[in-house]
Write an enzyme that holds these catalytic residues in place. Structure first.
Site, PDB file in Angstrom:
ATOM      1  N   ASP A 135       1.194  -1.529  -0.622  1.00 18.60           N
ATOM      2  CA  ASP A 135      -0.151  -0.075   0.203  1.00 18.60           C
ATOM      3  C   ASP A 135       0.496   1.362  -0.226  1.00 18.60           C
ATOM      4  O   ASP A 135       0.383   2.318  -0.287  1.00 18.60           O
ATOM      5  CB  ASP A 135      -0.886  -0.297   1.451  1.00 18.60           C
ATOM      6  CG  ASP A 135      -1.849   0.725   1.684  1.00 18.60           C
ATOM      7  OD1 ASP A 135      -2.438   0.850   0.358  1.00 18.60           O
ATOM      8  OD2 ASP A 135      -1.720   2.027   2.239  1.00 18.60           O
ATOM      9  N   ARG A 143       5.493   7.664  -9.123  1.00 18.32           N
ATOM     10  CA  ARG A 143       6.405   8.470  -8.972  1.00 18.32           C
ATOM     11  C   ARG A 143       7.756   7.813 -10.308  1.00 18.32           C
ATOM     12  O   ARG A 143       8.442   8.335 -11.440  1.00 18.32           O
ATOM     13  CB  ARG A 143       6.897   8.893  -7.846  1.00 18.32           C
ATOM     14  CG  ARG A 143       5.841   9.150  -7.254  1.00 18.32           C
ATOM     15  CD  ARG A 143       6.414  10.455  -6.216  1.00 18.32           C
ATOM     16  NE  ARG A 143       6.540   9.716  -4.907  1.00 18.32           N
ATOM     17  CZ  ARG A 143       5.337   9.408  -4.503  1.00 18.32           C
ATOM     18  NH1 ARG A 143       4.145   9.446  -4.825  1.00 18.32           N
ATOM     19  NH2 ARG A 143       5.563   8.063  -3.288  1.00 18.32           N
ATOM     20  N   ASP A 156      -6.489   3.455  -4.479  1.00 19.12           N
ATOM     21  CA  ASP A 156      -5.557   2.961  -3.567  1.00 19.12           C
ATOM     22  C   ASP A 156      -6.501   3.145  -2.659  1.00 19.12           C
ATOM     23  O   ASP A 156      -6.660   2.243  -1.281  1.00 19.12           O
ATOM     24  CB  ASP A 156      -4.677   3.893  -3.722  1.00 19.12           C
ATOM     25  CG  ASP A 156      -3.354   3.518  -1.755  1.00 19.12           C
ATOM     26  OD1 ASP A 156      -3.293   2.988  -2.176  1.00 19.12           O
ATOM     27  OD2 ASP A 156      -3.849   4.125  -0.904  1.00 19.12           O
ATOM     28  N   HIS A 157      -6.914   4.708  -2.445  1.00 16.64           N
ATOM     29  CA  HIS A 157      -7.978   4.324  -1.132  1.00 16.64           C
ATOM     30  C   HIS A 157      -9.419   3.674  -1.142  1.00 16.64           C
ATOM     31  O   HIS A 157     -10.165   3.690  -0.629  1.00 16.64           O
ATOM     32  CB  HIS A 157      -8.186   6.172  -1.355  1.00 16.64           C
ATOM     33  CG  HIS A 157      -7.309   7.099  -0.640  1.00 16.64           C
ATOM     34  ND1 HIS A 157      -6.105   6.847  -0.774  1.00 16.64           N
ATOM     35  CD2 HIS A 157      -7.082   8.258  -0.168  1.00 16.64           C
ATOM     36  CE1 HIS A 157      -5.333   7.467  -0.293  1.00 16.64           C
ATOM     37  NE2 HIS A 157      -5.800   8.490  -0.271  1.00 16.64           N
ATOM     38  N   ASP A 160      -8.142   0.101   0.151  1.00 15.17           N
ATOM     39  CA  ASP A 160      -8.650   0.899   2.171  1.00 15.17           C
ATOM     40  C   ASP A 160      -9.870   0.771   2.823  1.00 15.17           C
ATOM     41  O   ASP A 160      -9.747   0.245   4.150  1.00 15.17           O
ATOM     42  CB  ASP A 160      -6.900   2.182   2.122  1.00 15.17           C
ATOM     43  CG  ASP A 160      -6.027   2.499   1.733  1.00 15.17           C
ATOM     44  OD1 ASP A 160      -5.442   0.951   1.724  1.00 15.17           O
ATOM     45  OD2 ASP A 160      -5.485   3.581   1.300  1.00 15.17           O
TER      46      ASP A 160
END
Length: 470
Positions: A135, A143, A156-157, A160
């Site tokens: 994560d 990047r 990603d969130h 989560d």
């Protein structure tokens, strides 16, 4: 349209929201079409993605001095062709695997003894640690490969948000909490902290992680506790707290103090949960509230709107509490896992819509999810002693299926529209040659060289049209 910079204030978001709102059609046919075949995110919202900038602040000393170097080392283990979202999904799959293993081997979530169960506890700890690592590596991989995008934050969130429910259930099983209010507390305090951080990010444009936060210290504790259960047995968490004080030589110092009196009759797990709650409510959550207040304190109307926005979350909490309190089924059977999993899906959709509004600079989603209605209705029916026995079982299963489909369908459509608009793939990295080939295949407008007289005639015609329009 004015470009929104990293330091943009609420007026910039208001201008973008007004454009998005006025551009949407309002006909009955349009609304019916959206109901039958929803897009979930408008074309104008997608256009706002060009204003997206990711910003975050992590105050954790553990993250800065220890985990950041570890994550920087880990990202070099992943090949450059591997998409960041694929890393996120693989990391989340470890938690899903743990959850399935829990449902198969210890569906009662109680403490288990034996070598086979020690291996299961060890799997819990390793799975949660790998999830935490993946994560935090996915952003560095983005990047590193130059593939950062608003889809990355949403994806990603979103994972989560789901981990807040199923990951906490795995941790509760690792502690041997069973079908108890401690398991519920562990899940919903985590959910609340995550929601407040997302709510804060929507208003400030910056993800704030406090000195003690869930993604760092929280996941580290979640990983360590099952490993301790694997080594010394899960019964260690039921050791009286006073006994621990005696073992480490603090009983003489603490005896007679408020801490000694407060922990009288408590086990380690009870004291640990209390400590986690204190840390959350003195670091992460107050900071989120203060940052939103500081953002809007000069605008009382916007501040009042911001304060009212978490209402759906409290409806979720109240419905869950009512259902668990008055149900004769959920707190005493494996429907405890089914019910909380369904609640986790509702929360996942709720907070993911806030993240979507953040990255697209659109209005806050007050009506977070349709599945909040059957949850509240079911809680009311259980309270009235109308929904019970076999009908309650059927209702909970239908609720879980509906909530899962609702969230997954939403995620599928939104991801597809993001990928189409941004010309990217979700789980792979598009080669530059592929993008160039697609660009070359697109039809280009033909240009005709005009003579001076034709240009003059065109200009005169435009002037006449302008006069006529006036």
């Amino acid at each position: 349209m004015k470009k929104v910079s990293d330091s943009s204030d609420s007026s910039d978001r208001e201008s973008i929201e007004s454009i998005d709102a006025t551009a949407a059609p309002n006909s009955i046919w349009w609304r019916l079409k959206k109901l039958i075949k929803p897009t979930y995110v408008s074309s104008h919202a997608l256009e706002n993605l060009k204003y997206y900038r990711y910003r975050s602040v992590d105050k954790s000393l553990l993250s800065y001095y220890i985990l950041q170097p570890y994550w920087t080392w880990c990202v070099k283990l992943f090949p450059l062709w591997m998409a960041p979202n694929l890393i996120t999904l693989i990391g989340f799959s470890f938690v899903i695997g743990n959850f399935v293993l829990m449902c198969v081997t210890m569906p009662d979530m109680e403490a288990k003894e034996g070598d086979a169960y020690r291996l299961v506890y060890l799997t819990y700890g390793v799975g949660l640690w790998l999830y935490s690592t993946f994560d935090n590596v996915d952003g560095k991989q983005a990047r590193r490969t130059g593939t950062s995008s608003p889809l990355g934050e949403l994806f990603d969130h979103g994972c989560d948000a789901l981990n807040c429910s199923i990951g906490c259930l795995v941790q509760a099983a690792g502690l041997g909490l069973g079908y108890s209010w401690n398991s519920v507390k562990l899940m919903y305090f985590t959910v609340f902290a995550f929601y407040m951080a997302t709510w804060d990010e929507y208003h400030t444009g910056e993800l704030y992680l406090g000195y003690v936060n869930g993604p760092t210290e929280g996941l580290l504790l979640a990983s360590i506790t099952p490993i301790i259960s694997a080594i010394v047995g899960p019964q260690v968490w039921q050791t009286p707290t006073h006994r621990v004080f005696q073992l480490i030589g603090l009983d003489g110092l603490l005896r007679g103090t408020w801490l000694w009196q407060y922990t009288t009759g408590e086990a380690i797990v009870d004291t640990s949960l209390t400590l986690i709650i204190i840390l959350l409510y003195t670091t992460q959550i107050p900071a989120s509230i203060y940052l939103v207040y500081r953002k809007h304190h000069n605008n009382p109307i916007r501040l009042l709107k911001a304060v009212a926005q978490p209402v759906p979350l409290f409806v979720l909490f109240a419905s869950c509490y009512t259902w668990l309190t008055y149900s004769k089924l959920v707190m005493h059977s494996y429907y405890f896992i089914v019910f909380l999993s369904a609640n986790g899906m509702v929360f996942g959709r709720m907070v993911s819509k806030i993240i979507l509004a953040h990255v697209t600079h659109t209005s806050f989603p007050y009506f977070s999810t349709f599945t909040l209605f059957p949850l509240s209705a079911g809680a009311a029916l259980v309270y009235a002693d109308i929904l019970k026995n076999e009908w309650e079982m059927v209702y909970i299963w239908i609720f879980l299926v509906a909530a899962t489909y609702n969230y997954m369908h939403w995620a599928w459509i939104v991801i597809d529209r993001f990928c189409t608009h941004l010309d990217i793939a979700c789980l792979t990295i598009k080669k530059k040659d592929d993008k160039k080939a697609k660009h070359d295949q697109e039809p280009r407008p033909t240009t005709t060289r005009l003579t001076r007289s034709q240009v003059h005639a065109t200009g005169e015609g435009a002037k006449k049209r302008n006069v006529a329009e006036r």
